[in-house]
Design a protein around this motif. Structure first.
Motif, PDB file in Angstrom:
ATOM      1  N   GLY A  72      -4.109   7.344  10.729  1.00 56.67           N
ATOM      2  CA  GLY A  72      -2.904   7.407  11.620  1.00 56.67           C
ATOM      3  C   GLY A  72      -2.079   8.694  11.532  1.00 56.67           C
ATOM      4  N   ILE A 121       0.788  -1.255  -0.008  1.00 53.34           N
ATOM      5  CA  ILE A 121      -0.060  -0.088  -0.065  1.00 53.34           C
ATOM      6  C   ILE A 121       0.739   1.403   0.001  1.00 53.34           C
ATOM      7  CG2 ILE A 121      -2.105  -1.024   1.135  1.00 53.34           C
ATOM      8  CD1 ILE A 121      -1.261   0.514   3.577  1.00 53.34           C
ATOM      9  N   ILE A 168      -2.844   1.232  11.253  1.00 57.09           N
ATOM     10  CA  ILE A 168      -4.345   1.528  11.439  1.00 57.09           C
ATOM     11  C   ILE A 168      -5.252   0.510  10.940  1.00 57.09           C
ATOM     12  CG2 ILE A 168      -6.152   3.316  11.253  1.00 57.09           C
ATOM     13  CD1 ILE A 168      -4.133   4.196  13.370  1.00 57.09           C
ATOM     14  N   LYS A 177       1.096   9.055  10.606  1.00 60.05           N
ATOM     15  CA  LYS A 177       1.949   9.090   9.434  1.00 60.05           C
ATOM     16  C   LYS A 177       1.196   9.315   8.209  1.00 60.05           C
ATOM     17  CE  LYS A 177       5.236   6.110  11.829  1.00 60.05           C
ATOM     18  NZ  LYS A 177       5.968   4.783  11.851  1.00 60.05           N
ATOM     19  N   TRP A 234       1.196   4.494  -6.691  1.00 61.69           N
ATOM     20  CA  TRP A 234       0.758   4.533  -8.046  1.00 61.69           C
ATOM     21  C   TRP A 234      -0.132   6.047  -8.156  1.00 61.69           C
ATOM     22  CZ3 TRP A 234      -0.106   0.063  -5.672  1.00 61.69           C
ATOM     23  CH2 TRP A 234      -1.097   0.159  -4.634  1.00 61.69           C
ATOM     24  N   VAL A 270      -8.667   5.179  20.382  1.00 59.21           N
ATOM     25  CA  VAL A 270      -9.481   4.676  19.276  1.00 59.21           C
ATOM     26  C   VAL A 270     -11.016   4.943  19.546  1.00 59.21           C
ATOM     27  CG1 VAL A 270     -10.403   2.677  17.640  1.00 59.21           C
ATOM     28  CG2 VAL A 270      -8.049   2.916  18.294  1.00 59.21           C
ATOM     29  N   GLY A 291      -2.914   4.459   7.665  1.00 63.04           N
ATOM     30  CA  GLY A 291      -2.333   3.484   6.974  1.00 63.04           C
ATOM     31  C   GLY A 291      -2.226   2.260   7.352  1.00 63.04           C
TER      32      GLY A 291
END
Ligand code: NAP
Length: 168
Positions: A44, A15, A102, A46, A23, A79, A99
């Motif tokens: 998340g 991913i 998460i 990041k 991509w 959360v 990402g």
């Protein structure tokens, strides 16, 4: 409140690389925008840093244990506090947008998945944990062809968009 996840992944469940996407598929970005607009999006720290700013027409929630704050973003270290924030705002469908960390941690809460399966194999450092689809029902699918640039190189790979709901 329904909890959904939306993600694009390659042939090996890749991913991301260096906190970036692997991509550029403009139709997938448009799709992402249409599906998530008007909703709370949860990510998340990041992934937020990779996007760099709150996305317009959405309420951005960022999860961080070590503490994070930025204008236009609601940050939580827990959360359930993040979920409750969206519930209090009368959200009907919260979107988990990444990402890797998460997606893996929050997968048990997910009711619906919007998946883009990309015809891509390549170097990556962020992966989705492989999904066992036996406990999910496929309710929508659309296939997209690859797009070539004028010099014949792949401008954007082929991909399949699939929507899955958890079996009862
Ligand atoms: N292909 C796609 O659809 C897609 C979508 C999104 C992202 N991505 C890619 O995914 C990669 C990033 O993924 P990643 O796993 O490195 O990072 P991430 O999941 O975006 O963020 C991880 C951070 O979130 C916080 N966090 C994680 N679990 C938490 C919890 N239970 N409670 C509170 N905070 C929590 C922590 O922040 P602190 O360190 O601040 O405590 C942790 O360091 C990038 O390459 C990005 O491009 C791909």
């Amino acid at each position: 409140m329904k909890i959904s996840m939306i993600v694009a992944y390659g042939k090996n469940w890749e991913i991301g690389l260096n906190n970036q996407m692997l991509w550029h598929i403009s139709e997938d970005f448009k799709n992402f925008k249409t599906i998530t607009s008007g909703h709370h999006i949860l990510m998340g720290r990041k992934t937020f840093e990779s996007i760099g700013k709150p996305l317009p027409n959405r309420t951005s929630i960022v999860l961080s244990k070590k503490g994070f704050s930025q204008d236009g973003v609601h940050s939580f270290s827990d959360v359930q506090d993040a979920f409750n924030f969206a519930r209090k705002n009368a959200e009907e469908e919260l979107f988990i947008i990444g990402g890797a960390n998460i997606y893996e941690t929050l997968f048990p809460y997910v009711d619906k998945m919007y998946l883009s399966e990309v015809d891509f194999k390549g170097k990556a450092d962020a992966f989705l944990k492989p999904i066992d689809f036996s406990t999910w029902d496929l309710c929508e699918q659309k296939d997209y062809e690859e797009i070539l640039s004028e010099d014949g190189k792949v401008k954007s790979p082929a991909w399949k968009f699939k929507v899955w709901t958890k079996k009862d």
